[in-house]
Structure formats: structure tokens, C-alpha cells
Design a protein around this motif. Structure first.
Motif, PDB file in Angstrom:
ATOM      1  N   TRP A  30      93.214 -45.102  25.550  1.00  0.00           N
ATOM      2  CA  TRP A  30      92.794 -45.963  24.439  1.00  0.00           C
ATOM      3  C   TRP A  30      92.289 -47.315  24.943  1.00  0.00           C
ATOM      4  CZ3 TRP A  30      91.215 -44.510  20.016  1.00  0.00           C
ATOM      5  CH2 TRP A  30      91.746 -43.378  19.392  1.00  0.00           C
ATOM      6  N   LYS A  31      92.902 -47.830  25.994  1.00  0.00           N
ATOM      7  CA  LYS A  31      92.423 -49.090  26.575  1.00  0.00           C
ATOM      8  C   LYS A  31      90.986 -48.940  27.058  1.00  0.00           C
ATOM      9  CE  LYS A  31      96.736 -51.181  28.209  1.00  0.00           C
ATOM     10  NZ  LYS A  31      97.561 -51.473  29.407  1.00  0.00           N
ATOM     11  N   ASP A  32      90.718 -47.835  27.749  1.00  0.00           N
ATOM     12  CA  ASP A  32      89.365 -47.599  28.270  1.00  0.00           C
ATOM     13  C   ASP A  32      88.352 -47.515  27.126  1.00  0.00           C
ATOM     14  OD1 ASP A  32      90.371 -47.576  30.815  1.00  0.00           O
ATOM     15  OD2 ASP A  32      90.369 -45.392  31.029  1.00  0.00           O
ATOM     16  N   LEU A  33      88.733 -46.832  26.058  1.00  0.00           N
ATOM     17  CA  LEU A  33      87.826 -46.689  24.906  1.00  0.00           C
ATOM     18  C   LEU A  33      87.611 -48.028  24.199  1.00  0.00           C
ATOM     19  CD1 LEU A  33      89.217 -43.293  23.581  1.00  0.00           C
ATOM     20  CD2 LEU A  33      86.892 -43.687  24.429  1.00  0.00           C
ATOM     21  N   TRP A  34      88.676 -48.828  24.090  1.00  0.00           N
ATOM     22  CA  TRP A  34      88.535 -50.143  23.464  1.00  0.00           C
ATOM     23  C   TRP A  34      87.704 -51.076  24.347  1.00  0.00           C
ATOM     24  CZ3 TRP A  34      88.097 -52.468  19.183  1.00  0.00           C
ATOM     25  CH2 TRP A  34      88.187 -53.867  19.100  1.00  0.00           C
ATOM     26  N   ASP A  35      87.900 -51.001  25.651  1.00  0.00           N
ATOM     27  CA  ASP A  35      87.101 -51.812  26.582  1.00  0.00           C
ATOM     28  C   ASP A  35      85.618 -51.514  26.393  1.00  0.00           C
ATOM     29  OD1 ASP A  35      89.406 -52.887  27.607  1.00  0.00           O
ATOM     30  OD2 ASP A  35      89.439 -51.635  29.408  1.00  0.00           O
ATOM     31  N   LEU A  36      85.305 -50.234  26.232  1.00  0.00           N
ATOM     32  CA  LEU A  36      83.915 -49.814  26.029  1.00  0.00           C
ATOM     33  C   LEU A  36      83.388 -50.337  24.688  1.00  0.00           C
ATOM     34  CD1 LEU A  36      81.831 -48.088  27.555  1.00  0.00           C
ATOM     35  CD2 LEU A  36      82.587 -46.142  26.183  1.00  0.00           C
ATOM     36  N   LYS A  37      84.220 -50.202  23.653  1.00  0.00           N
ATOM     37  CA  LYS A  37      83.838 -50.683  22.318  1.00  0.00           C
ATOM     38  C   LYS A  37      83.637 -52.189  22.330  1.00  0.00           C
ATOM     39  CE  LYS A  37      83.517 -50.007  17.764  1.00  0.00           C
ATOM     40  NZ  LYS A  37      82.508 -49.130  17.142  1.00  0.00           N
ATOM     41  N   SER A  38      84.410 -52.890  23.135  1.00  0.00           N
ATOM     42  CA  SER A  38      84.398 -54.359  23.137  1.00  0.00           C
ATOM     43  C   SER A  38      83.162 -54.970  23.782  1.00  0.00           C
ATOM     44  CB  SER A  38      85.641 -54.887  23.874  1.00  0.00           C
ATOM     45  OG  SER A  38      86.814 -54.432  23.263  1.00  0.00           O
ATOM     46  N   VAL A  39      82.428 -54.164  24.546  1.00  0.00           N
ATOM     47  CA  VAL A  39      81.309 -54.714  25.315  1.00  0.00           C
ATOM     48  C   VAL A  39      80.353 -55.513  24.424  1.00  0.00           C
ATOM     49  CG1 VAL A  39      79.258 -54.143  26.670  1.00  0.00           C
ATOM     50  CG2 VAL A  39      81.435 -53.002  27.142  1.00  0.00           C
ATOM     51  N   TYR A  40      79.924 -54.912  23.306  1.00  0.00           N
ATOM     52  CA  TYR A  40      78.964 -55.618  22.454  1.00  0.00           C
ATOM     53  C   TYR A  40      79.633 -56.698  21.613  1.00  0.00           C
ATOM     54  CZ  TYR A  40      79.971 -53.508  17.864  1.00  0.00           C
ATOM     55  OH  TYR A  40      80.529 -53.146  16.674  1.00  0.00           O
ATOM     56  N   LEU A  41      80.950 -56.569  21.385  1.00  0.00           N
ATOM     57  CA  LEU A  41      81.665 -57.610  20.634  1.00  0.00           C
ATOM     58  C   LEU A  41      81.820 -58.883  21.455  1.00  0.00           C
ATOM     59  CD1 LEU A  41      84.579 -55.456  19.113  1.00  0.00           C
ATOM     60  CD2 LEU A  41      82.501 -56.199  17.949  1.00  0.00           C
ATOM     61  N   LEU A  42      81.752 -58.736  22.767  1.00  0.00           N
ATOM     62  CA  LEU A  42      81.991 -59.875  23.660  1.00  0.00           C
ATOM     63  C   LEU A  42      80.709 -60.600  24.080  1.00  0.00           C
ATOM     64  CD1 LEU A  42      84.723 -58.221  25.898  1.00  0.00           C
ATOM     65  CD2 LEU A  42      85.054 -60.186  24.384  1.00  0.00           C
ATOM     66  N   ARG A  43      79.582 -60.195  23.536  1.00  0.00           N
ATOM     67  CA  ARG A  43      78.339 -60.883  23.863  1.00  0.00           C
ATOM     68  C   ARG A  43      78.439 -62.352  23.465  1.00  0.00           C
ATOM     69  NH1 ARG A  43      74.408 -56.508  21.098  1.00  0.00           N
ATOM     70  NH2 ARG A  43      74.865 -54.761  22.461  1.00  0.00           N
ATOM     71  N   ASN A  44      78.025 -63.219  24.371  1.00  0.00           N
ATOM     72  CA  ASN A  44      78.048 -64.677  24.142  1.00  0.00           C
ATOM     73  C   ASN A  44      79.459 -65.213  23.911  1.00  0.00           C
ATOM     74  OD1 ASN A  44      75.157 -64.691  24.195  1.00  0.00           O
ATOM     75  ND2 ASN A  44      75.160 -64.013  22.049  1.00  0.00           N
TER      76      ASN A  44
END
Length: 240
Positions: A30-44
């Protein structure tokens, strides 16, 4: 006047939280999947990481869960306009969803019933459907969109109504209520605090009260936008 008889509308709001209290309590998968999901949320957002924004997992049906569903109806047999509000809540999401679905199936005995929420088409309705599937529960007919023509989907959305075809911007429930001069009960929490109140303060009743307030606000906005009189404070009934 409302295009739909008011007693045929169920006003609703849901409250969601992340499936785990914190990022570190997730499994590696689940951490790996959330890390992947977070990529675009962390822009800027240079000062944040997937762990620091984990509270945002609540808004995604794959990473969150429903802890409260509040509903309101405006009965037709009352001399003055009133609303009856009931909540389904608890730590066991499957039980919450089952009880809500049971009520919904009893209430929607024909095709004349509608659901109304603020941003319901983009959030509440699809989130409910996804969590029902995850919990292996059938989707009540009034929530189901698959196989239906657009005009057969009985969903009303105060955000969509306010957009009047302009899909460039988002107007929050509180902003719209303030704009329309609709007074709302003062709360000590807002949506961003629900996860903390649930996981760390263990105060579900506080969240339920907040959810019920939003249902009332959705109903008042719908009434105002359709030229209807608003519901007086003394005509608000909370059903246990």
C-alpha cells in the motif's frame, strides 16, 4: 419552484478518512501504491512528501473509507417546511454501508426519487459506489449509473447547479452558503480536520454533527436556488 417534488429528494453528505491512522501503518504494498499516487499531488510542493500528505488519502476510494453518511428529507405532510436528518456512522464501514443501502432501497420504491449532494456527481456518489463494491455489497438502483442514459440518473448536485454550465471553477459548500446569505451552524471542525478527529481524538459524534450540518446546508442551498422558502431552525429534526 423545485423541478422535483421536495419530498422526493434525499439530501446527503459523506465523511471519509484514510484507511490507516498514518502512512507508516500501511503495508509495503500500500505504501508503494500511495507513493505512486502521490507523485502528481506533490507537484510544486517541495517541502512535502507522500508521508506528509497521507491525510489526503481520505478523498480517494481506493485509499480511504466512509465513516459517516448523513441524509435529510423534507416531508410533504408538514404544515411548515421541515427537515428530518438521520446519520449512519461507525468504525465498521461495511455495516455503515449496509444500513444506508437498506434504508435507500426502502425509500426508493420507484423511479421518482432523487439524491442531492454538493459535488455529489464527482465525489459522494462515485465514492459510495466504489466502497460498496470493495465491501462486496450491491449498489442500490438510485446510485447506479451503469447502463443508464444521462436523463435516467436521478442525481442532483448543488455545485453543478451553481456552475450554470461553467466548469472552470470549484465553489465550496461554505462559500456558496455565504454567497447566498444562508446562515450555517458554527462548527469547531472543518473537512481537513476529520481524519485527526477520527483517528487521534476518537470523537466520531463530533464528525457526525459536522456531517449533519452539511446536509442541512445542501438542502438550504437547493431551496434557495429554486426560489423556495428556507427551513427554520426550530423545524430541524435529528433522528436517532
Amino acid at each position: 419552484m423545485s423541478p422535483v417534488p421536495l419530498h422526493n429528494i434525499l439530501f446527503l453528505d459523506i465523511e471519509t478518512v484514510s484507511q490507516y491512522p498514518s502512512y507508516n501503518e500501511m503495508s509495503k504494498e500500500w505504501k508503494d501504491l500511495w507513493d505512486l499516487k502521490s507523485v502528481y499531488l506533490l507537484r510544486n510542493r517541495e517541502n512535502e512528501n507522500s508521508e506528509s500528505i497521507y491525510s489526503r488519502a481520505a478523498i480517494y476510494a481506493e485509499f480511504g473509507k466512509i465513516i459517516c453518511i448523513s441524509c435529510g428529507v423534507i416531508p410533504s405532510n408538514s404544515p411548515e417546511k421541515k427537515i428530518i436528518i438521520k446519520s449512519f456512522c461507525g468504525e465498521e464501514e461495511k455495516v455503515v454501508l449496509f444500513q444506508f443501502s437498506e434504508m435507500l432501497n426502502k425509500w426508493t420504491t420507484d423511479s421518482s426519487k432523487y439524491l442531492c449532494a454538493h459535488n455529489g456527481r464527482e465525489f459522494d456518489f462515485p465514492y459510495l459506489c466504489r466502497r460498496l463494491i470493495i465491501n462486496q455489497l450491491p449498489i442500490p438502483s438510485v446510485l447506479q449509473m451503469s447502463g443508464k442514459k444521462p436523463w435516467e440518473v436521478n442525481h442532483l448536485d448543488t455545485l453543478e447547479l451553481w456552475k450554470f454550465g461553467d466548469f472552470k471553477s470549484y465553489t465550496s459548500l461554505n462559500l456558496l452558503a455565504q454567497t447566498l446569505n444562508i446562515s450555517t451552524p458554527k462548527d469547531d471542525i472543518d473537512g481537513s480536520m476529520v481524519g485527526t478527529v477520527y483517528w487521534f481524538e476518537k470523537d466520531l459524534p463530533r464528525i457526525v454533527h459536522y456531517c449533519q450540518k452539511d446536509v442541512l446546508t445542501v438542502a438550504q442551498i437547493f431551496l434557495k436556488m429554486n426560489g423556495e422558502s428556507l427551513i427554520k431552525e426550530e423545524n430541524i429534526e435529528i433522528k436517532e
